[in-house]
Write an enzyme that holds these catalytic residues in place. Structure first.
Site, PDB file in Angstrom:
ATOM      1  N   TYR A 135       0.840  -1.189   0.000  1.00  0.00           N
ATOM      2  CA  TYR A 135       0.000   0.000   0.000  1.00  0.00           C
ATOM      3  C   TYR A 135       0.883   1.249   0.000  1.00  0.00           C
ATOM      4  O   TYR A 135       2.046   1.196   0.398  1.00  0.00           O
ATOM      5  CB  TYR A 135      -0.871   0.014   1.255  1.00  0.00           C
ATOM      6  CG  TYR A 135      -1.926  -1.073   1.331  1.00  0.00           C
ATOM      7  CD1 TYR A 135      -3.055  -1.021   0.515  1.00  0.00           C
ATOM      8  CD2 TYR A 135      -1.808  -2.120   2.236  1.00  0.00           C
ATOM      9  CE1 TYR A 135      -4.046  -1.988   0.616  1.00  0.00           C
ATOM     10  CE2 TYR A 135      -2.795  -3.092   2.340  1.00  0.00           C
ATOM     11  CZ  TYR A 135      -3.916  -3.018   1.523  1.00  0.00           C
ATOM     12  OH  TYR A 135      -4.888  -3.970   1.629  1.00  0.00           O
ATOM     13  N   CYS A 151      -1.859 -22.297  12.880  1.00  0.00           N
ATOM     14  CA  CYS A 151      -3.224 -22.414  12.380  1.00  0.00           C
ATOM     15  C   CYS A 151      -3.172 -23.094  11.026  1.00  0.00           C
ATOM     16  O   CYS A 151      -2.401 -22.697  10.153  1.00  0.00           O
ATOM     17  CB  CYS A 151      -3.846 -21.031  12.217  1.00  0.00           C
ATOM     18  SG  CYS A 151      -3.661 -20.013  13.680  1.00  0.00           S
ATOM     19  N   CYS A 154      -3.303 -21.030   7.725  1.00  0.00           N
ATOM     20  CA  CYS A 154      -2.397 -19.867   7.694  1.00  0.00           C
ATOM     21  C   CYS A 154      -2.088 -19.412   6.279  1.00  0.00           C
ATOM     22  O   CYS A 154      -1.657 -20.202   5.438  1.00  0.00           O
ATOM     23  CB  CYS A 154      -1.088 -20.204   8.406  1.00  0.00           C
ATOM     24  SG  CYS A 154       0.082 -18.823   8.433  1.00  0.00           S
ATOM     25  N   ARG A 156       0.332 -17.586   5.537  1.00  0.00           N
ATOM     26  CA  ARG A 156       1.800 -17.617   5.377  1.00  0.00           C
ATOM     27  C   ARG A 156       2.371 -18.995   5.707  1.00  0.00           C
ATOM     28  O   ARG A 156       3.494 -19.113   6.206  1.00  0.00           O
ATOM     29  CB  ARG A 156       2.458 -16.553   6.260  1.00  0.00           C
ATOM     30  CG  ARG A 156       2.099 -15.186   5.807  1.00  0.00           C
ATOM     31  CD  ARG A 156       2.906 -14.034   6.323  1.00  0.00           C
ATOM     32  NE  ARG A 156       2.104 -12.878   5.952  1.00  0.00           N
ATOM     33  CZ  ARG A 156       1.380 -12.165   6.802  1.00  0.00           C
ATOM     34  NH1 ARG A 156       1.430 -12.397   8.099  1.00  0.00           N
ATOM     35  NH2 ARG A 156       0.638 -11.179   6.360  1.00  0.00           N
ATOM     36  N   ASP A 316      -8.288 -17.015   2.888  1.00  0.00           N
ATOM     37  CA  ASP A 316      -7.436 -16.881   1.701  1.00  0.00           C
ATOM     38  C   ASP A 316      -7.250 -18.233   1.003  1.00  0.00           C
ATOM     39  O   ASP A 316      -7.112 -19.263   1.666  1.00  0.00           O
ATOM     40  CB  ASP A 316      -6.054 -16.350   2.097  1.00  0.00           C
ATOM     41  CG  ASP A 316      -6.101 -14.907   2.568  1.00  0.00           C
ATOM     42  OD1 ASP A 316      -6.992 -14.167   2.114  1.00  0.00           O
ATOM     43  OD2 ASP A 316      -5.232 -14.527   3.385  1.00  0.00           O
ATOM     44  N   ASP A 353      -8.974 -10.537   0.811  1.00  0.00           N
ATOM     45  CA  ASP A 353      -7.631 -10.078   0.456  1.00  0.00           C
ATOM     46  C   ASP A 353      -7.405 -10.593  -0.968  1.00  0.00           C
ATOM     47  O   ASP A 353      -7.431 -11.807  -1.203  1.00  0.00           O
ATOM     48  CB  ASP A 353      -6.584 -10.622   1.447  1.00  0.00           C
ATOM     49  CG  ASP A 353      -5.530  -9.578   1.780  1.00  0.00           C
ATOM     50  OD1 ASP A 353      -5.203  -8.772   0.876  1.00  0.00           O
ATOM     51  OD2 ASP A 353      -5.029  -9.566   2.918  1.00  0.00           O
ATOM     52  N   LYS A 360      -6.635  -5.624   0.543  1.00  0.00           N
ATOM     53  CA  LYS A 360      -7.917  -5.991   1.125  1.00  0.00           C
ATOM     54  C   LYS A 360      -9.049  -5.239   0.450  1.00  0.00           C
ATOM     55  O   LYS A 360      -9.009  -4.018   0.345  1.00  0.00           O
ATOM     56  CB  LYS A 360      -7.896  -5.679   2.623  1.00  0.00           C
ATOM     57  CG  LYS A 360      -6.856  -6.489   3.373  1.00  0.00           C
ATOM     58  CD  LYS A 360      -6.786  -6.085   4.838  1.00  0.00           C
ATOM     59  CE  LYS A 360      -5.687  -6.815   5.562  1.00  0.00           C
ATOM     60  NZ  LYS A 360      -4.322  -6.333   5.187  1.00  0.00           N
TER      61      LYS A 360
HETATM   62  C1  LIG Z   1      -3.387  -5.931   5.876  1.00  0.00           C
HETATM   63  C2  LIG Z   1      -2.158  -5.303   5.384  1.00  0.00           C
HETATM   64  C3  LIG Z   1      -1.808  -4.009   5.771  1.00  0.00           C
HETATM   65  C4  LIG Z   1      -2.679  -3.179   6.695  1.00  0.00           C
HETATM   66  O1  LIG Z   1      -3.911  -2.905   6.106  1.00  0.00           O
HETATM   67  P1  LIG Z   1      -5.020  -2.026   6.871  1.00  0.00           P
HETATM   68  O2  LIG Z   1      -6.223  -2.086   5.976  1.00  0.00           O
HETATM   69  O3  LIG Z   1      -4.459  -0.656   7.012  1.00  0.00           O
HETATM   70  O4  LIG Z   1      -5.266  -2.671   8.193  1.00  0.00           O
HETATM   71  C5  LIG Z   1      -0.659  -3.474   5.265  1.00  0.00           C
HETATM   72  N1  LIG Z   1       0.129  -4.162   4.409  1.00  0.00           N
HETATM   73  C6  LIG Z   1      -0.197  -5.409   3.999  1.00  0.00           C
HETATM   74  C7  LIG Z   1       0.694  -6.098   3.028  1.00  0.00           C
HETATM   75  C8  LIG Z   1      -1.345  -6.026   4.481  1.00  0.00           C
HETATM   76  O5  LIG Z   1      -1.644  -7.270   4.092  1.00  0.00           O
END
Ligand SMILES: *Cc1c(COP(=O)(O)O)cnc(C)c1O
Length: 403
Positions: A135, A151, A154, A156, A316, A353, A360
């Site tokens: 982001y 979990c 997961c 990851r 996911d 996601d 997201k």
């Molecule tokens: C979830 C996530 C965030 C944080 O997202 P918010 O919507 O601000 O909670 C930041 N970077 C990555 C790669 C994510 O998966």
């Protein structure tokens, strides 16, 4: 005068951690030699993690499928269950929800269409080892590959629980992450996750947060963790004070209302009392928490512990997670059953996601049912239609607007 006494109902156990009757009975039966001090010591709990078939078979009556799945396992995402948390698992029933979240099943070796080893393409957005920058203004800092419990769904799974492997996570890679962050002035928000950052010692986590705070443009730090739910004893008073002092936020991974034990209440109280704003993240899991009444109870329970439900995640499409995934419609139904029917604070945002790394994407039930002339037609929580004067707005031809 209004009395707030009902909000003060928790028993005060000066400095000591509570052991619920259920945990006490479990401890007596399976860990008779452990003292209460040991049981309440998070390091003892970690050292005594259940990691083998034999260890688990001592406590649970394993099904043939579970045995086979554990025997077949190689590589990351090993079996790992904390003794404390084990008391929540049904000894006889392999279909019990919480048991399915942690005990391997052979379904995890089945790959269903659309699944991937790295469904969110985090590796592609990894700028230095352990740092995912997707982001514009925030990053995901994977501080460790270690978790207290693993979990089975997961996202990851490719990188957690392996001491060695292709992923460098941990202190050796932190320096490169700090350099990257120093250079990238657009980053104002760091989400510390992993693995579980609360498996680090107080000193290491304190040092990590302090180091991040030295970077001027970083103004918001939060920690993603499941520890206060699966190993609440980790939240010592000293730990809570340390996180409170740093003014970081915390997101708790929580699955089911049965997890909200007196021990978890104590951990949440300590964090909230120390001034740590708490949010929650829940993965929607088939047959585990995909019912409205279960979710309502979970979110109400969280609010009562001063945890604000933040995200509800569609599961996911990671390899071998098909048996956990519900249709997206299920999540929408749950949100629809909560919004307006109960406190707005108890309603998280339902997100998918995006596979491939789109981030997201929030999904919401449709409340816009159409338009008549200058009026927008809106549906309320109870299904009644209302007109809202909204002249001159063309909503376009989105899914909400019938042609
Ligand atoms: C979830 C996530 C965030 C944080 O997202 P918010 O919507 O601000 O909670 C930041 N970077 C990555 C790669 C994510 O998966």
């Amino acid at each position: 005068m209004i009395s707030a006494e009902h909000l003060e109902s928790r028993p005060r156990t000066a400095g000591r951690f509570p052991i619920s009757p259920a945990a006490q009975a479990f401890k007596r039966r399976f860990y008779p030699a452990a003292t209460s001090t040991q049981w309440n010591d998070w390091r003892w709990q970690l050292q005594n993690r259940i990691r083998t078939l034999e260890g688990l078979a001592r406590i649970l009556q394993l099904s043939a499928d579970e045995e086979q799945a554990i025997q077949r396992h190689r590589g990351p995402l090993p079996l790992g269950i904390i003794p404390y948390y084990c008391h929540l698992l049904d000894e006889h029933d392999p279909t019990q929800g919480l048991r399915r979240t942690l005990v391997p099943a052979t379904d995890e070796y089945v790959r269903t269409p659309g699944e991937a080893i790295d469904p969110l393409a985090e590796d592609e957005n990894t700028v230095v080892p352990g740092l995912v920058h997707r982001y514009p203004d925030r990053v995901l800092f994977l501080a460790t590959g270690f978790c207290a419990v693993y979990c089975r769904y997961c996202t990851r799974s490719r990188m957690v629980g392996t001491p060695t492997g292709t992923y460098e996570l941990g202190r050796s890679s932190w320096e490169r992450a700090f350099s990257y962050l120093e250079e990238h002035k657009e980053v104002r928000d760091v989400l510390i996750s992993g693995g579980d950052p609360l498996t680090l010692s107080d000193e290491k986590l304190d040092g990590l947060v302090a180091r991040l705070k030295q970077i001027r443009h970083i103004e918001f730090i939060r920690i993603g963790t499941k520890i206060p739910i699966v190993l609440p004893q980790r939240v010592t008073k000293a730990f809570a004070r340390m996180v409170g002092r740093h003014r970081v936020w915390m997101s708790l991974h929580v699955t089911h209302p049965d997890e909200l034990t007196p021990e978890v209440t104590e951990a949440c109280d300590r964090l909230a009392d120390a001034g740590v704003p708490l949010g929650s993240q829940t993965v929607l899991l088939k047959g585990i928490n995909d019912q409205l009444d279960v979710m309502r109870k979970l979110f109400h329970g969280l609010l009562m512990r001063r945890v604000r439900p933040y995200y509800l995640y569609q599961c996911d499409p990671v390899f071998g997670s098909g048996h956990f995934r519900t249709p997206v419609k299920k999540g929408l139904e749950i949100i629809d059953g909560l919004r307006g029917h109960t406190s707005g604070y108890a309603v998280p945002t339902f997100v998918v996601d995006a596979p491939g790394g789109g981030g997201k994407i929030p999904l919401s039930p449709d409340y816009i049912v159409g338009r008549e002339g200058d009026d927008l037609l809106l549906r309320n929580y109870a299904g009644k239609i209302y007109r809202y004067p909204d002249p001159g707005e063309d909503l376009g031809s989105g899914p909400n607007t019938p042609p």
